[in-house]
Design an enzyme around this catalytic site. Structure first.
Site: not given
Ligand SMILES: [Zn+2]
Length: 378
Positions: A136
């Site tokens: 992320h």
């Molecule tokens: Zn995850």
């Protein structure tokens, strides 16, 4: 196939760095995976070795992260907090500041890059860094428990080495940081299978996000309905993902094996067993190309540890495929259960579950095939 050279990335140094106790990300997972595979004798012997991670050098970090972000992260880690850092996601409840944060993040990421280098030099064919997989993190953003995007960096380094890189992300969350890093490139194909982003962080990864410019068709997002179970997941993999991998003809795989799509994960709502991961790894191995595997999410600790130990056992050639995986007829389990082996017992699936998953899944797969297959001559 010739014997694989398999490398497990670990050192005790990693254990010095812990998220705050109330945070769901628990770095003890790696230590426990290591204990299990060591007790099974899977860290030594022909073709297997353990290698320590090394911190990523700043010049390498800057291939993906901005200097401003790296500076803010380092300062926050040293106790110098400022609002500029918060604006980049550093110091939120998801990405808290804790002692040694920078050193820990750079070391864990370094494990993945040590693996990438060993693959480039031909020293390793299968690498597993369970401490990696921070998909992320953005160039200037800490996000979703991730600070340094080791997987994006690994794909970059492998691509710089002239490799066609297939990034496969089976974490239950969209691998946004990696997908967007290569969104307009065709030398790195990113494929992310994840829970429908309308129902889960980070809220991206819809099926119409397929890349742009030269990268059109090289970013693949497979949003899956809540409750997706093994058979439905493998259908998506076999009907959609495998043909795309074959068409792409990768030289190397980077495989983000977040284990939070397993049934019983407290942060997501999927219904998989680790048999899916075993099957996918066997599919990837059948291409006879190097595989750099990382950890990722996985918040039910027992299930995650077992899934990753199973993954290593297959990657290092001690295939436990023949292991008994007992299904007790009619016994309905709310969660997976350790039967003593590494494989989860198969979970029964009701007609009601099928009805809630299959129509949406089939529609998604048809749309993806229509949009993507012609771009790859399929
Ligand atoms: Zn995850």
């Amino acid at each position: 196939m010739a014997r694989r050279e398999s490398v497990f990335i670990y050192s005790e140094e990693l254990e010095k760095y812990q998220y705050p106790p109330e945070h769901p990300f628990n770095t003890i997972r790696t230590k426990r995976v290591r204990e299990i595979i060591n007790s099974m004798g899977l860290l030594s012997g022909a073709g297997r070795k353990e290698v320590a991670p090394e911190p990523v050098e700043r010049i390498v970090l800057k291939k993906f992260h901005s200097a401003r972000y790296l500076r803010a992260l380092k300062e926050a880690s040293a106790g110098k907090f400022n609002t500029e850092a918060l604006g980049m996601g550093i110091g939120t409840s998801d990405c808290p500041v804790f002692e040694g944060l920078y050193e820990g993040a750079v070391l864990a990421a370094g494990g993945t890059l040590v693996g990438a280098k060993m693959i480039l030099s031909g020293e390793a064919e299968a690498v597993f860094n369970p401490s990696g997989g921070f998909h992320h993190a953005g160039p200037e953003r800490a996000s979703g428990f991730c600070y340094i995007n080791d997987v994006a960096l690994a794909c970059m380094i492998l691509a710089e080495g002239g490799k066609r890189v297939l990034y496969l992300d089976v974490d239950v969350h969209h691998g946004d940081g990696v997908a967007y890093a290569f969104y307009d490139r065709h030398d790195v194909m990113t494929i992310s299978l994840h829970q429908n982003p309308r129902t889960l962080f980070p809220g991206t990864g819809f099926e119409d996000e397929i890349g742009s410019g030269e990268g059109k068709g090289y970013c693949i997002n497979v949003p899956l309905p809540i409750g997706t179970y093994d058979e439905a997941y493998m259908k998506a993999f076999e009907v959609l993902v495998l043909p795309l991998i074959r068409a792409f003809k990768p030289d190397v795989f980077v495989f983000e094996l977040g284990a939070d799509a397993l049934a019983g994960d407290p942060l997501a709502h999927m219904h998989l067993t680790n048999n899916v991961y075993a099957e996918i790894i066997n599919h990837l191995l059948s291409f006879e190309k190097p595989i750099l595997t990382t950890g990722g999410g996985g918040y039910n600790l027992d299930n995650t540890v077992r899934a990753w130990a199973l993954a290593w056992s297959i990657l290092c050639g001690a295939d436990t495929d023949k292991e008994v995986s007992p299904t007790i007829g009619g016994v309905m389990l709310g969660n997976t259960e350790w039967q003593g082996g590494l494989r989860d017992r198969t979970l029964p699936v009701t007609n009601q579950q099928k009805d809630s998953v299959l129509p949406a899944l089939n529609e998604t797969l048809e749309r993806l095939k229509t949009n993507l297959f012609p771009l790859h001559g399929l």
